[in-house]
Design a protein around this motif. Sequence first.
Motif, short mmCIF file in Angstrom:
data_model
loop_
_atom_site.label_atom_id
_atom_site.label_comp_id
_atom_site.label_asym_id
_atom_site.label_seq_id
_atom_site.Cartn_x
_atom_site.Cartn_y
_atom_site.Cartn_z
N MET A 1 0.83 -1.20 0.00
CA MET A 1 0.00 0.00 0.00
C MET A 1 0.86 1.25 0.00
O MET A 1 1.98 1.24 0.49
N ASN A 2 0.32 2.33 -0.57
CA ASN A 2 1.00 3.62 -0.48
C ASN A 2 0.96 4.07 0.98
O ASN A 2 0.01 3.82 1.70
N GLN A 3 2.02 4.76 1.39
CA GLN A 3 2.08 5.24 2.77
C GLN A 3 0.99 6.27 3.02
O GLN A 3 0.83 7.21 2.26
N LYS A 4 0.26 6.08 4.09
CA LYS A 4 -0.81 7.00 4.46
C LYS A 4 -0.59 7.54 5.87
O LYS A 4 0.23 7.01 6.63
N THR A 5 -1.31 8.60 6.19
CA THR A 5 -1.27 9.16 7.54
C THR A 5 -2.62 8.94 8.19
O THR A 5 -3.65 9.35 7.67
N ILE A 6 -2.59 8.28 9.33
CA ILE A 6 -3.81 7.91 10.05
C ILE A 6 -3.81 8.56 11.42
O ILE A 6 -2.84 8.43 12.18
N TRP A 7 -4.88 9.27 11.74
CA TRP A 7 -5.05 9.88 13.06
C TRP A 7 -5.95 8.96 13.88
O TRP A 7 -7.08 8.66 13.46
N ILE A 8 -5.47 8.51 15.03
CA ILE A 8 -6.20 7.56 15.87
C ILE A 8 -6.44 8.17 17.24
O ILE A 8 -5.50 8.53 17.95
N THR A 9 -7.70 8.27 17.64
CA THR A 9 -8.01 8.72 19.00
C THR A 9 -8.19 7.49 19.90
O THR A 9 -8.37 6.37 19.42
N GLY A 10 -8.11 7.71 21.20
CA GLY A 10 -8.17 6.57 22.12
C GLY A 10 -7.03 5.61 21.88
O GLY A 10 -7.18 4.39 21.99
N ALA A 11 -5.86 6.16 21.56
CA ALA A 11 -4.73 5.34 21.09
C ALA A 11 -3.82 4.83 22.20
O ALA A 11 -2.86 4.14 21.93
N SER A 12 -4.13 5.15 23.45
CA SER A 12 -3.21 4.80 24.53
C SER A 12 -3.36 3.37 25.05
O SER A 12 -2.53 2.91 25.83
N SER A 13 -4.40 2.65 24.61
CA SER A 13 -4.58 1.28 25.07
C SER A 13 -5.60 0.57 24.18
O SER A 13 -6.19 1.18 23.29
N GLY A 14 -5.78 -0.72 24.43
CA GLY A 14 -6.83 -1.48 23.77
C GLY A 14 -6.78 -1.49 22.26
O GLY A 14 -5.72 -1.65 21.65
N ILE A 15 -7.94 -1.32 21.65
CA ILE A 15 -8.04 -1.34 20.18
C ILE A 15 -7.19 -0.24 19.56
O ILE A 15 -6.53 -0.46 18.55
N GLY A 16 -7.20 0.94 20.17
CA GLY A 16 -6.42 2.05 19.64
C GLY A 16 -4.94 1.75 19.59
O GLY A 16 -4.28 1.98 18.57
N GLU A 17 -4.39 1.22 20.66
CA GLU A 17 -2.97 0.86 20.70
C GLU A 17 -2.66 -0.22 19.67
O GLU A 17 -1.63 -0.17 18.98
N ALA A 18 -3.55 -1.20 19.56
CA ALA A 18 -3.34 -2.28 18.58
C ALA A 18 -3.35 -1.73 17.15
O ALA A 18 -2.58 -2.19 16.30
N LEU A 19 -4.18 -0.76 16.89
CA LEU A 19 -4.21 -0.13 15.56
C LEU A 19 -2.91 0.62 15.27
O LEU A 19 -2.38 0.55 14.17
N VAL A 20 -2.40 1.32 16.29
CA VAL A 20 -1.13 2.04 16.12
C VAL A 20 -0.02 1.06 15.76
O VAL A 20 0.74 1.27 14.81
N ASN A 21 0.07 -0.03 16.50
CA ASN A 21 1.12 -1.03 16.26
C ASN A 21 0.97 -1.68 14.89
O ASN A 21 1.98 -1.93 14.20
N ALA A 22 -0.26 -1.95 14.49
CA ALA A 22 -0.49 -2.58 13.19
C ALA A 22 -0.11 -1.64 12.05
O ALA A 22 0.57 -2.05 11.09
N TYR A 23 -0.52 -0.40 12.14
CA TYR A 23 -0.18 0.56 11.08
C TYR A 23 1.32 0.84 11.05
O TYR A 23 1.91 1.03 9.99
N ASP A 24 1.95 0.84 12.23
CA ASP A 24 3.39 1.03 12.30
C ASP A 24 4.12 -0.10 11.57
O ASP A 24 5.06 0.13 10.80
N SER A 25 3.67 -1.33 11.79
CA SER A 25 4.30 -2.48 11.15
C SER A 25 4.10 -2.47 9.63
O SER A 25 4.89 -3.05 8.89
#
Length: 261
Positions: free
Chosen positions: A1-25
């Motif tokens: 995929m082309n690199q995108k910028t994603i803004w995630i709220t509630g990112a400090s734990s749970g689903i939000g944290e998992a989304l951050v880690n997934a997009y980072d990878s």
Amino acid sequence: MNQKTIWITGASSGIGEALVNAYDSLGHKTIISARNQAALEQIKEKANNPKNIYVLPLDLNAPDSFAIKTKEAIEAFGKIDVLINNGGISQRSLAAETSLAVDRKIMEVNFFGTIGLTKELLPHFMKNKSGHFVAISSLVGKFGTPYRSAYAASKHALHGFFDSLRAEHYKDNIYVTIVCPGFIRTHVSINALTGDGTPLNQMDEAQDKGMSPEQCAKEIIKAIEKQKEEVLVGGKEKYAVYLKRFFPGIFSKILRKAKVR
């Protein structure tokens, strides 16, 4: 995929944290927001590509800050492609025992906080003629259950708003995905508000046995990539949506007897 910028709220734990880690990878850039700045900084430090993560503390109960926070978010990487509205609070109390102040707080954070941030970012998407809003709702955004009256109401409201927004801005190439998670193994029940506004501080049994946040994040990202309008995420509990739709009387009888707290 082309690199995108994603803004995630509630990112400090749970689903939000998992989304951050997934997009980072996956090599994407993320702007991560929550009230707990220390937790956000820790997530950034542990990331594979910390330079691709921008920490932006945000309180969804402080709407006066949304304009300046949105401006900072856009300037962080020059553009935002996706906003994942994941931040929110849950509830574990009977309607008769819940103060109106708690009802208002839940609606303020889950509904007005989400749509307030969305409205601030909308002109950016319109200008770029592209963008994707993601609203993390819940299965109780499709039906109400005991002990979650205000929470269910706030999630139902999100469906109405984002369905309308999708239709209004289809011509602007702006997409909307509504995600309805079921039981996900997060601290959502521990942090849920009781009738007087204090946290429950207790893990729900069903929550503890639920899908992992990492698997949930994978399914959410897949739905975003496919530009799905709505997706149910979870185990067998997600089939309650179809039971409610096709056999509402039976569903109501089951719900009255179910242990759902």
